[in-house]
Write an enzyme that holds these catalytic residues in place. Structure first.
Site: not given
Length: 718
Positions: A172, A409
């Protein structure tokens, strides 16, 4: 050499990983994490299904069927499929996307991992028609999803597709997008109002994208919805159109896997074959920046490469789109201090950003941390190109990071600390895939027996030089084989080509003359060590080639016991050389007696004491044993030290300080006595480990640390 008893060292962590997936399972899909990500994400579901494939086929298939249930009429598989029961905790949600038809999805896509996941599910199924029915149901959907890219994201039919939003890339807030985003001029007053909800979850602001970039994310979404998601209009007006090497490489790999699925189903695969060839060729030709010696993203708006030192440059290895020469140049960069070189010791491999370049941040999202999914793909790419040692080191980090720090994550590339969302699904799923590969049932069974065999060098050799020169001639012949067929950098051997070569025939003739060699010519310890280690290694390689072994030495019962060379008046098998000579006639593991019994005249050639470093020099023809190396008497101790250091700092030794556990190669269990017992094993490790916090931990906790053992991989080191 011998078999192994199955170890259950990773079993408890597999249970924890499964628990993460169970807790995130909604009944039809798996949330990426409990907090920030309550909906279904596109490529997350692909990675998650890969994990489920090892123990829950039904859930693996349901995961992908659920995702493709939201496929758009034009074939696009959306980035997010929203759960109506979980709205209100994420931004942007359907009310902001405003996609046509009121669909509960976002208006962008993500890297197309799904054919790869479907093939993985098929390959790990235990048989039956249900998985084939699943493939048959998924194939047309997968085909449409790939057609979408070539029809709508490749208007010039180059074979390369573009992304039109950073969120589509999967990475991202990669630094790659900084310049294209910064060049978009916006007026904040004209932006639709929005509230970021990603910062509500307790994740520090400095680990998330900046507000300035979020404004541009929203600007792009607003552009898409104002153009009713018409791809042609968006292409003409969008200021962000990037041909990304990561996205295209995943597409290239998915094309290959879709082609394989088509062949399994006996479908017409001509269209997929064209895509496969075209995209791989275009990546290699058009995304390779010759002046910077790596793959780069290409900006279609500004018509130029985006120079960014990120992990995306290596992804054509996963897509198998790099030429051999490109792969070699990529590997030089990958195995450098910028991306945590082999045995560097102060980092984890591979970070998402070059650690030596400005902009590297070990904590900030895609700007430096370790991401399990990226390393999972890269390790498979490296393995496909033959860089197994680096691939195994990456797998070591993939295994230890979640065990030591939790299923986060992403992870700090320096300290390993976990960041972002906790209990992250793809981290757990890919951990399951990795560990399941370690503990997958050994498929190699004895299909033939080697009860007796004339010595491999039994043929008569024509002696064209004095007998005293045979040893040096043998080493010259070995050197010729090494140069052509032994890849010492990758620790493998090209057995098939070697067997057909003239160099091999010449070697066999030279080996035959060992019958005339007087072993009493080996006077010093150094001469004997080098001679017998080299002889063991080439005898094993010679046996694999001569017997036509294709998968594992475990195909042949008695391989190490009955294979032999005649040297002088004696026969020596690999077991004779290892246990009788190099281990000073010690009892083999699980054996009752020494190999050379009293009265066996070969005992005179045994070394006087065991040097445990030999275990990292002997090549058993398998991936978990030592890589191919050559040893000479003048430098034998230096070479053995290097072999031991490389092995101890490889993926065969994993230290987990947080768990007070060390995972070791089975070699340390089989030959514990050679090292002096448990305390001797620890002393040996401390002598060769890189001096870092893990070696210091071991040094301080010798009496409290628990030893567990790794799976021993008997697959052939071809």
């Amino acid at each position: 050499m011998f078999g192994y008893r199955r170890n259950t060292g990773f079993r408890r962590y597999l249970r924890l990983a499964r628990q993460v997936l169970n807790d995130n399972w909604t009944g039809s899909y798996t949330k990426p994490s409990p907090g920030l990500y309550p909906h279904q994400w596109n490529w997350d579901s692909g990675f998650i299904a890969i994990g489920y494939a090892h123990y829950d086929q039904e859930r693996a298939q349901t995961e992908l069927k659920s995702l493709f249930g939201a496929q758009w009429p034009n074939g696009m598989v959306p980035q997010i499929v929203f759960n109506p029961q979980a709205l209100g905790n994420y931004f942007p949600e359907p009310d902001f996307w405003q996609v046509p038809g009121g669909r509960m999805t976002s208006g962008i896509t993500m890297p197309p991992l799904h054919a790869t996941a479907c093939l993985h599910i098929y390959q790990h199924a235990k048989g039956g028609d249900r998985v084939r029915d699943f493939l048959k149901a998924m194939y047309p959907k997968l085909l449409d999803s790939h057609r979408y890219f070539y029809r709508h994201r490749d208007p010039d039919q180059t074979g390369l597709v573009y992304v039109r939003h950073p969120w589509e890339s999967g990475l991202d807030n990669s630094p790659t997008w900084d310049d294209p985003l910064d060049s978009i001029e916006i007026d904040r007053k004209t932006l639709p109002p929005y509230e970021r909800k990603d910062l509500r979850q307790g994740i520090p602001r400095d680990q998330r994208p900046s507000d300035a970039h979020y404004d541009r994310y929203i600007y792009l979404v607003d552009l898409f919805r104002r153009n009713q998601y018409d791809e042609k209009s968006i292409y003409e007006k969008c200021p962000f159109l990037i041909q990304d090497p990561l996205f295209n490489s995943i597409l290239a790999r998915a094309n290959r896997d879709l082609l394989e699925i088509g062949k399994i189903l006996k479908m017409d695969t001509g269209e997929v074959e064209d895509w496969t060839e075209q995209t791989a060729r275009a990546i290699s030709r058009d995304l390779w920046c010759e002046e910077c010696d790596k793959f780069e993203a290409y900006d279609l708006v500004r018509r130029g490469f985006i120079h960014s030192p990120t992990v995306a440059t290596f992804m054509p290895l996963f897509g198998r789109a790099a030429s051999p020469s490109q792969a070699e140049r990529l590997y030089v960069y990958l195995d450098s201090i910028g991306f945590c070189a082999l045995h560097q010791g102060n980092c984890f491999t591979v970070p998402t950003h070059d650690m030596t370049e400005e902009g590297y941040d070990p904590q900030n999202y895609w700007r430096g941390p370790i991401w399990i999914n990226i390393n999972w793909m890269l390790s498979r790419g490296l393995q496909a190109y033959g860089y197994r040692e680096k691939a195994d080191t990456m797998k070591k980090d993939l295994a230890q990071l979640p065990i030591r720090f939790g299923f986060h994550e992403y992870f700090d590339s320096r300290s390993g600390e976990g960041y972002g969302s906790k209990l992250f699904s793809w981290t757990a799923a890919l951990f399951i895939d990795l560990i399941s590969d370690y503990y997958e049932e050994d498929k190699h069974r004895y299909s033939r027996s080697l009860r007796s065999l004339h010595p491999l060098n039994a043929e008569d050799g024509v002696i064209t030089a004095p007998v005293v020169d045979i040893a040096s001639r043998l080493m010259t012949s070995l050197w010729d084989l090494k140069l052509k067929f032994f890849d010492v950098n990758r620790g493998r051997v090209d057995y098939e080509s070697m067997r057909r070569s003239s160099e091999y025939q010449e070697y066999k003739g030279t080996a035959a003359q060992l019958k005339h060699f007087d072993l009493r010519q080996l006077v010093t310890r150094e001469q004997r060590l080098a001679f017998w280690i080299n002889l063991y290694n080439v005898l094993v390689v010679h046996g694999i080639a001569e017997l036509g072994i294709t998968a594992s030495v475990r195909e042949v019962s008695g391989f190490f016991r009955n294979l032999s060379y005649q040297i002088g008046e004696f026969n020596f098998s690999p077991d004779d050389i290892e246990h009788g000579i190099l281990r000073a006639n010690s009892r083999p593991p699980y054996g009752l007696f020494s190999l050379f019994m009293r009265g066996d005249r070969r005992r005179r050639f045994s070394l006087s004491e065991v040097d445990p470093r030999i275990h990292f020099a002997l090549v058993c023809g398998s991936r978990s044993c030592a890589p191919i190396r050559f040893y000479d008497a003048d430098h034998i101790d230096e070479q053995l030290n290097l072999a031991a250091k490389n092995f101890v700092n490889s993926s065969e030794v994993i230290i987990l300080p947080e768990k007070h556990t060390i995972f070791l190669s089975q070699i340390f269990r089989w030959y514990r006595g050679d090292f002096g017992g448990k305390s001797g094993v620890f002393r040996f490790l401390l002598s060769y480990l890189n001096r870092d916090e893990k070696s210091f931990f071991l040094e301080r906790n010798l009496d409290r640390i628990r030893i567990e053992y790794l799976f021993y991989d008997w697959n052939l080191n071809r």
